[in-house]
Design an enzyme around this catalytic site. Structure first.
Site, short mmCIF file in Angstrom:
data_model
loop_
_atom_site.label_atom_id
_atom_site.label_comp_id
_atom_site.label_asym_id
_atom_site.label_seq_id
_atom_site.Cartn_x
_atom_site.Cartn_y
_atom_site.Cartn_z
N HIS A 17 0.83 -1.20 0.00
CA HIS A 17 0.00 0.00 0.00
C HIS A 17 0.87 1.25 0.00
CE1 HIS A 17 -3.09 -2.73 2.13
NE2 HIS A 17 -3.55 -2.51 0.91
N LYS A 41 -16.22 -7.86 4.17
CA LYS A 41 -15.07 -8.23 4.99
C LYS A 41 -15.38 -8.01 6.47
CE LYS A 41 -11.63 -6.93 1.50
NZ LYS A 41 -10.48 -6.07 1.22
N ARG A 90 -2.01 -5.97 -8.23
CA ARG A 90 -0.92 -6.96 -8.15
C ARG A 90 -0.97 -7.91 -9.33
NH1 ARG A 90 -2.73 -8.32 -2.22
NH2 ARG A 90 -4.55 -8.32 -3.54
N SER A 127 -3.05 -7.87 2.51
CA SER A 127 -3.50 -7.75 3.91
C SER A 127 -4.06 -9.06 4.45
CB SER A 127 -4.56 -6.65 4.02
OG SER A 127 -4.01 -5.40 3.76
#
Length: 160
Positions: A17, A41, A90, A127
């Site tokens: 990040h 989440k 990514r 994460s």
């Protein structure tokens, strides 16, 4: 002055990040790292803890600040006068997940999304993986900014 919003759950913020924030800052006058709630989440760190650790992590970066996003990202961007949304990628799975959100945000307010490809040396840092390593007692200090590992460890201890 161009303002970019870099939104995310940041649970926890990672070195990946930070890489995106640093590179976005080279393109825009100001970058707002927006700590958001994602209804799909269940975060380890509460919203204020995510804001606090993110703010500490970006404190050395001129022109980067942290704000809590409440409500729709598109509305937050409008209130902040943002010119663009920045998202880090990514790989292809990230693109597939981010594209519908980018299209929705543009549909809602006309704001464009810019994708910045992450550093390939950090493509394994996520994460969710960092949380998993920490939950199993692994050392996450190489994957998160200074101080974040302690916040994660404390949150895990409180969860029992």
């Amino acid at each position: 002055m161009t303002i970019a919003v870099f939104p995310g759950t940041f649970d926890p913020i990672t070195v990946g990040h930070i890489d995106i924030a640093v590179r976005a800052r080279k393109l825009f006058d100001e970058v707002i790292l927006g700590v958001a709630h994602n209804s799909s989440k269940s975060p380890l760190l509460d919203a204020q803890a995510r804001v606090d650790v993110a703010a500490a992590a970006v404190a050395p970066l001129e022109g980067v600040r942290v704000e809590l996003i409440e409500g729709l990202l598109a509305d937050f961007c409008d209130r902040e006068g943002a010119d663009v949304i920045v998202k880090g990628l990514r790989g292809g799975a990230d693109y597939d997940a981010e594209l519908p959100m980018a299209l929705m945000n543009r549909s809602l307010t006309g704001i464009e999304s810019i994708f910045i490809v992450g550093d390939s040396a950090l493509s394994h840092v996520a994460s969710s993986l960092v949380r998993d390593v920490a939950k199993h007692g692994g050392d996450i200090s190489a994957y998160v900014p200074r101080g974040v590992a302690t916040a994660v460890s404390d949150a895990l201890s409180r969860r029992g």
